[in-house]
Design an enzyme around this catalytic site. Sequence first.
Site, mmCIF file in Angstrom:
data_model
loop_
_atom_site.group_PDB
_atom_site.id
_atom_site.type_symbol
_atom_site.label_atom_id
_atom_site.label_comp_id
_atom_site.label_asym_id
_atom_site.label_seq_id
_atom_site.Cartn_x
_atom_site.Cartn_y
_atom_site.Cartn_z
ATOM 1 C CE LYS A 233 -9.105 -2.742 6.126
ATOM 2 N NZ LYS A 233 -8.925 -2.123 6.824
ATOM 3 N N GLY B 170 -1.594 2.259 1.889
ATOM 4 C CA GLY B 170 -1.148 0.907 1.969
ATOM 5 C C GLY B 170 0.626 0.828 1.773
ATOM 6 C CB SER B 171 3.001 -1.768 2.822
ATOM 7 O OG SER B 171 2.053 -2.845 3.286
ATOM 8 C CB THR C 115 -1.578 -4.295 2.020
ATOM 9 O OG1 THR C 115 -0.145 -4.694 3.596
ATOM 10 C CG2 THR C 115 -2.705 -4.669 1.743
ATOM 11 N N GLY C 116 -0.297 -3.919 -0.938
ATOM 12 C CA GLY C 116 -0.679 -3.300 -2.852
ATOM 13 C C GLY C 116 -0.520 -3.860 -3.406
ATOM 14 C CD GLU D 231 -0.062 8.042 -3.368
ATOM 15 O OE1 GLU D 231 0.834 8.208 -3.167
ATOM 16 O OE2 GLU D 231 -0.258 8.224 -5.139
ATOM 17 C CB CYS E 78 4.217 7.719 2.372
ATOM 18 S SG CYS E 78 3.012 8.861 2.081
ATOM 19 C CD GLU F 285 7.667 2.172 3.861
ATOM 20 O OE1 GLU F 285 6.974 1.163 4.068
ATOM 21 O OE2 GLU F 285 7.561 3.535 3.736
HETATM 22 P P1 NAD Z 1 -1.042 -2.385 5.349
HETATM 23 O O1 NAD Z 1 -0.251 -2.073 3.937
HETATM 24 O O2 NAD Z 1 -0.472 -3.133 6.363
HETATM 25 O O3 NAD Z 1 -2.555 -1.598 5.489
HETATM 26 C C1 NAD Z 1 -2.937 -0.271 4.978
HETATM 27 C C2 NAD Z 1 -4.297 -1.015 4.887
HETATM 28 O O4 NAD Z 1 -4.532 -2.561 4.472
HETATM 29 C C3 NAD Z 1 -5.708 -1.285 6.220
HETATM 30 O O5 NAD Z 1 -5.612 -0.826 6.418
HETATM 31 C C4 NAD Z 1 -4.745 -2.761 6.870
HETATM 32 O O6 NAD Z 1 -6.387 -3.721 7.412
HETATM 33 C C5 NAD Z 1 -5.805 -3.410 5.143
HETATM 34 N N1 NAD Z 1 -5.200 -4.673 4.773
HETATM 35 C C6 NAD Z 1 -4.002 -5.666 4.429
HETATM 36 N N2 NAD Z 1 -4.046 -6.430 4.506
HETATM 37 C C7 NAD Z 1 -5.235 -5.920 3.283
HETATM 38 C C8 NAD Z 1 -5.733 -6.770 2.249
HETATM 39 N N3 NAD Z 1 -5.133 -8.371 1.869
HETATM 40 N N4 NAD Z 1 -6.685 -7.306 0.833
HETATM 41 C C9 NAD Z 1 -6.831 -5.342 1.336
HETATM 42 N N5 NAD Z 1 -6.498 -4.450 3.171
HETATM 43 C C10 NAD Z 1 -5.606 -5.462 3.366
HETATM 44 O O7 NAD Z 1 0.349 -0.670 5.358
HETATM 45 P P2 NAD Z 1 -0.133 0.033 7.727
HETATM 46 O O8 NAD Z 1 0.674 -0.565 7.725
HETATM 47 O O9 NAD Z 1 -0.432 0.286 7.423
HETATM 48 O O10 NAD Z 1 0.988 1.446 6.635
HETATM 49 C C11 NAD Z 1 2.218 1.423 6.415
HETATM 50 C C12 NAD Z 1 2.588 1.247 5.182
HETATM 51 O O11 NAD Z 1 1.638 2.837 4.247
HETATM 52 C C13 NAD Z 1 4.070 2.359 4.700
HETATM 53 O O12 NAD Z 1 4.310 1.138 3.682
HETATM 54 C C14 NAD Z 1 3.316 3.674 4.017
HETATM 55 O O13 NAD Z 1 4.621 4.001 3.224
HETATM 56 C C15 NAD Z 1 1.847 3.095 3.146
HETATM 57 N N6 NAD Z 1 1.997 4.817 3.292
HETATM 58 C C16 NAD Z 1 1.815 5.672 2.073
HETATM 59 C C17 NAD Z 1 1.277 6.366 1.410
HETATM 60 C C18 NAD Z 1 1.356 6.869 0.012
HETATM 61 O O14 NAD Z 1 0.590 8.118 0.242
HETATM 62 N N7 NAD Z 1 1.632 7.347 -0.528
HETATM 63 C C19 NAD Z 1 0.783 6.673 3.115
HETATM 64 C C20 NAD Z 1 0.635 6.714 4.382
HETATM 65 C C21 NAD Z 1 1.507 5.256 3.858
#
Ligand code: NAD
Length: 503
Positions: free
Chosen positions: A184, A235-236, A239-240, A259, A295, A395
């Site tokens: 996804k 992701g963030s 969300t993690g 991550e 990130c 961040e």
């Molecule tokens: P986000 O957390 O908003 O979304 C990431 C993904 O999670 C999307 O696919 C979203 O649809 C999904 N999602 C959202 N809520 C969810 C839930 N409750 N349950 C399951 N899935 C859900 O992040 P973003 O805005 O897409 O990306 C930015 C963030 O990602 C920043 O914090 C950045 O640092 C991080 N990031 C980390 C790395 C790494 O390798 N460490 C790489 C790229 C981005």
Amino acid sequence: MSLKSLVESAVSKRSFQMIIGGEAVTKPGRGFREATDPSTGEVVAQVPLASAKDVDDAVSNALSAQAGWQALGHEGRAECFAKFHEVIRQNQEELALLDAIDGGNPIKAMRFDIDLSLAYIRGWPGLAQALTGQVYPASPGNLHYSSHRPYGVVGRITAFNHPAMFAITRPLPSLIMGNTLVLKPSDETSLSTLALAQMFQEAFPPGVVNVITGGVEAGEALVSHPDVKRLAFTGSVNTGLAIQKTAAESGYVKNLSLELGGKNAMVVFPDVDLDEAVEGAIFGMNLDVCQGQSCGSNSRVLVHSSIREEFVAALEARLAQFTLGVAYDEKTDIGPLVSQAHHRRVSSYVESGIEQGARLVRGGSRPDGVPEAGTFLEPALFDGVTPDMRIGREEIFGPVISVFGWDSYEEMIGLANGLDLGLTASVWTNDLTIAHKTADLLDAGYVWINDSTRHYFGTPFGGTKNSSIGREESQDELLTYVEQKVVHTRMPSLDNALKRVLG
Ligand code: NAD
């Protein structure tokens, strides 16, 4: 070709449909959402939204395909990787263009992302082949060994900032180890992944890679699904944390890798070559890759007070050299932010920096000469940032650089390590002892000395504290996609066996 026709021809080439079990889903359970080009604000396509039922279909197709995929063995799976490499190579330009249109990243950088992805497709099979089980000296004369078993179905959720690169590269380690996948992408930037959904089918058997799109609902349905025992997320932090909670509440114990975010420190000592360090600060911000929406960006620059003024002046001059514009215009260095909402969020950080007393050296507002409805933001450079300011500790995930001054070594280490995040860091000095001792003290998972941002495939990427669980892009990651199985064999005496077989 005009930029408008370029967009029209790119988005009309594909039908953007989820693919489950090798078949396109024509009626997604939750309908569609609009995909907007952030350079112009125009709607360019419709993105399907998966329902829980779609997610369930995707998981059950992945489950049915898993045994056959595992039975292909490493050689058979590596052959599919070789096919996939060929398919991606043939569609490189299309994928780079879709990311520029859908996500706003400059086309030049997105071409580089696809080149990098090709290297990962080439790299994973060899790395996986080098993994072996073990023989243990548990008791003399007997045989004790371990082997690797895939989990089954892996759920992979990715972030918005490198859409095609994440959709190509992040599934690979789970696939080569014999798992099947439900992928996804971010709902902000799904187009290249939907194009890739078709490309996966050209290289992999049906059901091995299933692509669903949608937002929180689709993500939650995937995370809580009983047949998804292994989840991998980019992701963030928030969300993690939500994913950890949903996974726990599903009632099933799940293996998770996360991550997450970074607020990464670049530490500059007074003995550096100033031009090189300034160039490092620019390169490490990923401004001309994804507008600083990375990130790993070195968004906290900790400069020794004796050279800070000179450093900030040089950084200011260097920032003035970038051309902002429409992401798929070849002249563009820096495109728009991913969405209006994100533009508002990053702009509010710029306002908070000013309100909290940092000095805005340049940028932070809309540039001239860009489309009115585009989400452009001139990179902001702040000086005199302190750790109590929001721009100094949260961040932002955008084009905002915060420069801190420091005098004593202890003060600098306190600043660098003073947050709950610890993804990357870099140390800039020509003194070897200082470089290595400082790299050792910095609380981050990936540290560069006199460099930044580059990932080296095969070395473990990930962070400490709230930034990660797990390490990617390495053998460490491969091992997280298998469970170990240990077999103990009691061997009776040779004499008894010989008597039984030979009489
Ligand atoms: P986000 O957390 O908003 O979304 C990431 C993904 O999670 C999307 O696919 C979203 O649809 C999904 N999602 C959202 N809520 C969810 C839930 N409750 N349950 C399951 N899935 C859900 O992040 P973003 O805005 O897409 O990306 C930015 C963030 O990602 C920043 O914090 C950045 O640092 C991080 N990031 C980390 C790395 C790494 O390798 N460490 C790489 C790229 C981005």
